[in-house]
Design an enzyme around this catalytic site. Structure first.
Site, PDB file in Angstrom:
ATOM      1  N   TYR A  32       0.827  -1.204   0.000  1.00 39.24           N
ATOM      2  CA  TYR A  32       0.000   0.000   0.000  1.00 39.24           C
ATOM      3  C   TYR A  32       0.859   1.252   0.000  1.00 39.24           C
ATOM      4  CZ  TYR A  32       0.706   0.894   5.062  1.00 39.24           C
ATOM      5  OH  TYR A  32       1.239   1.189   6.294  1.00 39.24           O
ATOM      6  N   LYS A 150       6.353  -1.811   1.995  1.00 35.05           N
ATOM      7  CA  LYS A 150       5.151  -1.229   2.623  1.00 35.05           C
ATOM      8  C   LYS A 150       4.011  -2.236   2.460  1.00 35.05           C
ATOM      9  CE  LYS A 150       2.977   3.311   3.283  1.00 35.05           C
ATOM     10  NZ  LYS A 150       3.066   3.355   4.734  1.00 35.05           N
ATOM     11  N   GLU A 182      12.022   2.535  14.406  1.00 35.22           N
ATOM     12  CA  GLU A 182      11.046   3.526  13.933  1.00 35.22           C
ATOM     13  C   GLU A 182       9.809   3.413  14.804  1.00 35.22           C
ATOM     14  OE1 GLU A 182       9.533   2.706   9.963  1.00 35.22           O
ATOM     15  OE2 GLU A 182       9.615   0.555  10.306  1.00 35.22           O
ATOM     16  N   LEU A 206      10.777   1.325   7.366  1.00 37.94           N
ATOM     17  CA  LEU A 206      10.161   1.805   6.129  1.00 37.94           C
ATOM     18  C   LEU A 206      10.891   3.091   5.720  1.00 37.94           C
ATOM     19  CD1 LEU A 206       7.645   1.245   4.246  1.00 37.94           C
ATOM     20  CD2 LEU A 206       6.723   3.298   5.305  1.00 37.94           C
TER      21      LEU A 206
END
Ligand code: PDD
Length: 287
Positions: A32, A150, A182, A206
Site C-alpha cells: 500500500y 510497505k 522507527e 520503512l
C-alpha cells in the site's frame, strides 16, 4: 459521498466489493501507499510512486500502471472527493483466485487495485507556537526483517500501536537489539546538543517519504543532521524526539515512557523544522 476506485471503476466507497478469495484478504498478500494532497495537489508523488514500485517488485507483483496512469487516477479520485487537504490510501494485492494456496497463482491473475481518500487533520507543524507534543512508549520491535516493504500485513504494527494506546500513548517507538528502529506507523528523529539524528534506511525500517524530506530540509537550512543508528539509551536521553509520517508530517514528542522531555513543550529545533516544512509545503502546493 466518499468515492473510491476499484479495478478501473470509480464508485461510492460503500458499494465497493472485494472477493473473499482476494489474496489481500486471505494472506495480506499486497502492498500500500498513503499519499497526501494539499489544496488538491499531490505531495511528493514521484517519491511515493518510486516506493510503490519498490514494494511491488519486492513481492513480485507487476506494477499495473505507469506513472502517468497512476497520476491521472489519483487526480480524478481527488477531484471526485472534492479536493482540499486529503490523503490517498492505495492498496494493490496479488488479486483474487479460485482457491486458497500459499504459492502465487500460476498463471498470474490481475492484481486488485483499490484507492480511497481520507481527511488530513491540521498537522502540528501548521501551528508551531501552540502545538502540544505527544506521548510515546518504547516497545520491542516484533516485526519481520523486510520492514522496507510497505506491506499491508500490519498485524505486528497494529498490536504494538494498540499496546501504546492502552498505555495512554500516541505511538510506540520500536527497539530491536538495543537500537530504536522507527514508530509503529512513523519514523523518528532525536535531537541532542543541537544535532539531529535519525536511523539510516535499511530493511529494518520503512523508508519514509516524510523522513527523507525532513533530512533534505535540515540539510538545505544548515541544521546539523546525521543518519546513523540510535541506541535505546540515546533515545531516552534525547533533548527532543520527533515522529514523521505523511499524514502527521513532523510531530513533537514531549513524554517518553512516563518521563517528560525537557520542559514538556515542543523543542526549539522542532519549531524550526516545522516552519521549514510548512514553507516547503506552501511553495510546492501553491497554498
Ligand atoms: N504509515 N514507518 C512505518 C512503519 C509507517 O507505517 C509509516 C507510514 C512511516 C512513515 O512513512 P511516510 O513518511 O512515507 O508516511 C514509517 C502510514 C502513514 C500508514 O500506515 O498509514
Amino acid at each position: 459521498m466518499a468515492i473510491a476506485y476499484l479495478n478501473e471503476q470509480f464508485l461510492p466507497l460503500e458499494h465497493a466489493r472485494i472477493s473473499p478469495l482476494d489474496r489481500g484478504f486471505l494472506f495480506a498478500d499486497g502492498v500500500y501507499e498513503v499519499i497526501p494532497a494539499y489544496a488538491g495537489k499531490l505531495f511528493r508523488l514521484d517519491k511515493h510512486l518510486q516506493r510503490l514500485a519498490h514494494s511491488l517488485a519486492a513481492i513480485e507483483i507487476t506494477n499495473p500502471h505507469s506513472t502517468d496512469e497512476w497520476t491521472a487516477l489519483f487526480e480524478e479520485l481527488i477531484q471526485q472527493n472534492g479536493g482540499g487537504n486529503i490523503y490517498i490510501y492505495l492498496q494493490v494485492t496479488r488479486g483474487a483466485t479460485t482457491r486458497r494456496d500459499h504459492a502465487f497463482p500460476n498463471p498470474p491473475v490481475a492484481p486488485t487495485v483499490f484507492a480511497m481518500t481520507g481527511h488530513i487533520a491540521t498537522p502540528a507543524a501548521d501551528m508551531p507556537d501552540t502545538a502540544q507534543g505527544v506521548t510515546v512508549v518504547t516497545l520491542d520491535d516484533i516485526r519481520w526483517s523486510r520492514c522496507d516493504i510497505k506491506s499491508v500485513a500490519l498485524l505486528a504494527n497494529i498490536l504494538m500501536r494498540q499496546q501504546a494506546v492502552a498505555e495512554g500513548a500516541a505511538e510506540a517507538i520500536l527497539i530491536r537489539d538495543g537500537f530504536a528502529t522507527e514508530g509503529s506507523a512513523s519514523n523518528f528523529f532525536i535531537v541532542k546538543d543541537g544535532l539531529i539524528t535519525t536511523p539510516p534506511k535499511s530493511h529494518l525500517i520503512l523508508p519514509g517519504i516524510t523522513r527523507d524530506l525532513v533530512v533534505e530540509l535540515a540539510q538545505q537550512n544548515n541544521m546539523l543532521i546525521e543518519e546513523r543508528e540510535v541506541t535505546e539509551a540515546e533515545l531516552r536521553s534525547a533533548d527532543e524526539i520527533w515522529l514523521s509520517s505523511s499524514t502527521k508530517e513532523v510531530v513533537p514528542v514531549t513524554r517518553l515512557n512516563g518521563h517528560t522531555l525537557g520542559d514538556g513543550k515542543p523543542g526549539p529545533l522542532w519549531k524550526q523544522m516545522a516552519r521549514h516544512y510548512v514553507d516547503y509545503k506552501r511553495r510546492l502546493c501553491g497554498l
